[in-house]
Design a protein around this motif. Structure first.
Motif, PDB file in Angstrom:
ATOM      1  N   GLN A   1      85.341  -2.550  72.139  1.00 18.34           N
ATOM      2  CA  GLN A   1      85.553  -1.104  72.170  1.00 18.34           C
ATOM      3  C   GLN A   1      84.387  -0.482  72.927  1.00 18.34           C
ATOM      4  OE1 GLN A   1      85.841  -0.018  68.058  1.00 18.34           O
ATOM      5  NE2 GLN A   1      87.935  -0.765  67.836  1.00 18.34           N
TER       6      GLN A   1
ATOM      7  N   HIS B   1      96.008   9.121  80.392  1.00 16.76           N
ATOM      8  CA  HIS B   1      94.968   9.942  79.770  1.00 16.76           C
ATOM      9  C   HIS B   1      93.865  10.264  80.757  1.00 16.76           C
ATOM     10  CE1 HIS B   1      91.719  11.093  77.002  1.00 16.76           C
ATOM     11  NE2 HIS B   1      92.677  11.379  76.141  1.00 16.76           N
TER      12      HIS B   1
ATOM     13  N   ASN C   1      83.725   6.140  75.755  1.00 17.93           N
ATOM     14  CA  ASN C   1      83.809   6.865  77.017  1.00 17.93           C
ATOM     15  C   ASN C   1      83.770   8.357  76.693  1.00 17.93           C
ATOM     16  OD1 ASN C   1      84.328   7.806  79.596  1.00 17.93           O
ATOM     17  ND2 ASN C   1      85.930   6.293  80.020  1.00 17.93           N
TER      18      ASN C   1
ATOM     19  N   ALA D   1      97.479   0.270  75.960  1.00 14.61           N
ATOM     20  CA  ALA D   1      96.229   0.889  75.497  1.00 14.61           C
ATOM     21  C   ALA D   1      94.972   0.171  75.991  1.00 14.61           C
ATOM     22  CB  ALA D   1      96.212   0.941  73.975  1.00 14.61           C
TER      23      ALA D   1
ATOM     24  N   ASN E   1      98.991   4.017  79.124  1.00 20.37           N
ATOM     25  CA  ASN E   1      98.438   5.153  78.375  1.00 20.37           C
ATOM     26  C   ASN E   1      97.037   5.510  78.841  1.00 20.37           C
ATOM     27  OD1 ASN E   1     100.779   5.227  76.893  1.00 20.37           O
ATOM     28  ND2 ASN E   1      99.935   4.175  75.105  1.00 20.37           N
ATOM     29  N   VAL E   2      96.236   4.494  79.160  1.00 19.58           N
ATOM     30  CA  VAL E   2      94.872   4.747  79.626  1.00 19.58           C
ATOM     31  C   VAL E   2      94.910   5.504  80.953  1.00 19.58           C
ATOM     32  CG1 VAL E   2      92.680   3.692  80.304  1.00 19.58           C
ATOM     33  CG2 VAL E   2      94.039   2.673  78.473  1.00 19.58           C
TER      34      VAL E   2
ATOM     35  N   TYR F   1      81.949   4.389  83.503  1.00 16.13           N
ATOM     36  CA  TYR F   1      81.530   4.512  82.105  1.00 16.13           C
ATOM     37  C   TYR F   1      80.092   5.025  82.084  1.00 16.13           C
ATOM     38  CZ  TYR F   1      85.578   1.993  80.346  1.00 16.13           C
ATOM     39  OH  TYR F   1      86.847   1.627  80.021  1.00 16.13           O
TER      40      TYR F   1
ATOM     41  N   HIS G   1      85.376  11.304  78.692  1.00 19.29           N
ATOM     42  CA  HIS G   1      86.808  11.562  78.554  1.00 19.29           C
ATOM     43  C   HIS G   1      87.221  11.665  77.093  1.00 19.29           C
ATOM     44  CE1 HIS G   1      86.630   9.915  82.705  1.00 19.29           C
ATOM     45  NE2 HIS G   1      87.630  10.752  82.913  1.00 19.29           N
ATOM     46  N   GLN G   2      86.211  11.733  76.196  1.00 19.80           N
ATOM     47  CA  GLN G   2      86.447  11.913  74.755  1.00 19.80           C
ATOM     48  C   GLN G   2      87.403  10.860  74.193  1.00 19.80           C
ATOM     49  OE1 GLN G   2      87.741  15.983  74.304  1.00 19.80           O
ATOM     50  NE2 GLN G   2      85.690  16.797  74.604  1.00 19.80           N
ATOM     51  N   ARG G   3      87.068   9.598  74.439  1.00 19.29           N
ATOM     52  CA  ARG G   3      87.892   8.514  73.931  1.00 19.29           C
ATOM     53  C   ARG G   3      87.061   7.240  73.827  1.00 19.29           C
ATOM     54  NH1 ARG G   3      89.773   8.440  79.539  1.00 19.29           N
ATOM     55  NH2 ARG G   3      89.239   6.421  80.456  1.00 19.29           N
ATOM     56  N   ILE G   4      87.637   6.254  73.168  1.00 16.26           N
ATOM     57  CA  ILE G   4      87.055   4.923  73.110  1.00 16.26           C
ATOM     58  C   ILE G   4      88.050   3.966  73.745  1.00 16.26           C
ATOM     59  CG2 ILE G   4      86.285   3.040  71.606  1.00 16.26           C
ATOM     60  CD1 ILE G   4      85.358   5.091  69.610  1.00 16.26           C
ATOM     61  N   ASP G   5      87.659   3.319  74.828  1.00 21.80           N
ATOM     62  CA  ASP G   5      88.560   2.404  75.531  1.00 21.80           C
ATOM     63  C   ASP G   5      88.523   1.016  74.905  1.00 21.80           C
ATOM     64  OD1 ASP G   5      89.391   4.302  77.320  1.00 21.80           O
ATOM     65  OD2 ASP G   5      87.954   3.742  78.890  1.00 21.80           O
TER      66      ASP G   5
END
Length: 388
Positions: free
Chosen positions: A107, A156, A110, A189, A152-153, A167, A113-117
């Motif tokens: 995990q 987004h 990021n 995802a 989805n990635v 990153y 972009h306010q997310r965790i890839d």
């Protein structure tokens, strides 16, 4: 509409509130039963679909991580132990192995972009063999600084093939080589990259969370697994079937509890039907006696009362199925919040055979509940009833 049926409907309409509440009890029970059975079918189908999408026959993981494999395979959880990729050679040389690749899942935050890839490191040249059903816009990563994005990635991030992918605190600037077409599975995802690149990002040059493998002959898989576990120390092998059972067992207790609740609700609904019809019989004793006096047989009376029960249970059953479908999204959202894992896709779907089965089951329960009131009504003495 037969005379007996019309008379039964009129009798129920005399006490609309009581009839409605009785029907509502049946509807609630059938709605719960239909939702549980439909969700269970959707769960099993979705789980099988997602496991098939992995494209692998079994996973080699560090000893003691068997339960975490399900989470790794299905939604990208991170196993706390690493497997030394030095065992790759022994696995690939084993008789019957057609493909083996190290997999490193991580995990990576990021915040821009306010997310965790979810990073999925793999030998990217093997992806066409592991995922032959993928429709890729662009190409599979060919260099160490290229990544393949799940649908989805990419949606987004708002990027496509050829775009830069960065990153924070990572000097490397990645290039998006391609985007996977929507699969409606966990594949959408992930950010896929060469295993060596993922190992470099995590500062673990020889680590892997698992090694995925395919065999030439699935019927020999048991023998191959036994040989690998006997010759390579410190590993544990979990087949996709075992992963399926592991996740299915997690849901089994919730399913059993829900079915028990549905059965209790049906019994309560049946008692409500019996009470409602029995009250109607007592209230209409003189009327039933008059019917007997002018020529109605005991069987005629029995039929009328049983038809009232039939109407209530069928109407309640149909309303229950309709209510379950109207609230399917709310039910799914609730279950997804309380269960540790639910496959992607629609879980609650209308299946005519299942809906008919639930209504038929409710009808049987309702008819059993209506036998006593119908028998009681058929035994009314016309002379005594008329006298009051």
């Amino acid at each position: 509409m037969s005379g007996f049926f019309q008379l039964s409907v009129q009798n129920l309409l005399r006490h609309r509130t009581r009839s409605f509440l009785t029907m509502l009890g049946i509807a609630a029970a059938v709605g719960v039963l239909f939702s549980v059975l439909s969700f269970n079918r959707g769960f099993e189908q979705g789980l099988s679909r997602e496991l098939a999408a992995t494209g692998l026959h079994f996973m080699v993981v560090p000893s003691g991580c068997a339960h975490e494999v399900a989470a790794l395979v299905l939604h990208g959880a991170v196993i706390p132990k690493y497997l030394d990729t030095g065992v790759m050679a022994a696995i690939r040389e084993a008789d019957g192995i057609s493909l083996a690749t190290p997999i490193l899942v991580a995990q990576l935050p990021n915040p821009d972009h306010q997310r965790i890839d979810l990073i999925y490191g793999v030998e990217t040249d093997l992806l066409p063999e592991i995922k032959p059903e993928w429709q890729i816009i662009g190409a599979i990563p060919a260099g160490p600084h290229e990544v393949l994005l799940g649908y989805n990635v990419a949606e987004h991030a708002g990027v496509g093939p050829g775009a830069e992918f960065r990153y924070p605190n990572v000097e490397t600037i990645f290039t998006v080589s391609g985007v996977i077409g929507q699969t409606n599975s966990q594949d959408d995802a992930f950010v896929y990259m060469p295993i060596a690149t993922a190992q470099q990002l995590l500062d673990n040059p020889h680590g892997a969370t698992a090694i995925g493998a395919k065999v030439e002959s699935p019927e020999r898989m048991g023998t191959i697994i036994n040989e690998l576990e006997a010759t390579i120390p410190g590993i544990q092998i979990v087949t996709m079937g075992q992963v399926l059972n592991s996740v299915a067992n997690v849901a089994a207790s919730a399913k059993s509890l829900s079915l028990a609740i549905a059965m209790v609700a049906l019994v309560i609904g049946a008692v409500g039907v019996m009470n409602s019809i029995l009250m109607a019989v007592f209230e209409r004793s003189q009327e039933i006696g008059m019917m007997r006096a002018i020529g109605a047989s005991r069987w005629n009376v029995f039929q009328i009362i049983l038809k009232e029960t039939t109407i209530l249970t069928i109407a309640g059953g149909v309303a229950g199925v309709a209510g379950a479908m109207l609230g399917s999204q709310l039910i799914e959202n609730f279950v997804r919040r309380i269960m540790p894992y639910v496959p992607t896709g629609e879980m609650l779907r209308f299946e005519p055979a299942l809906a008919a089965g639930c209504v038929a089951f409710a009808l049987v329960i309702g008819l059993l509940a209506g036998l006593y009131p119908a028998w009681k009504a058929s035994r009314i003495n016309p002379i005594e009833a008329i006298k009051g």
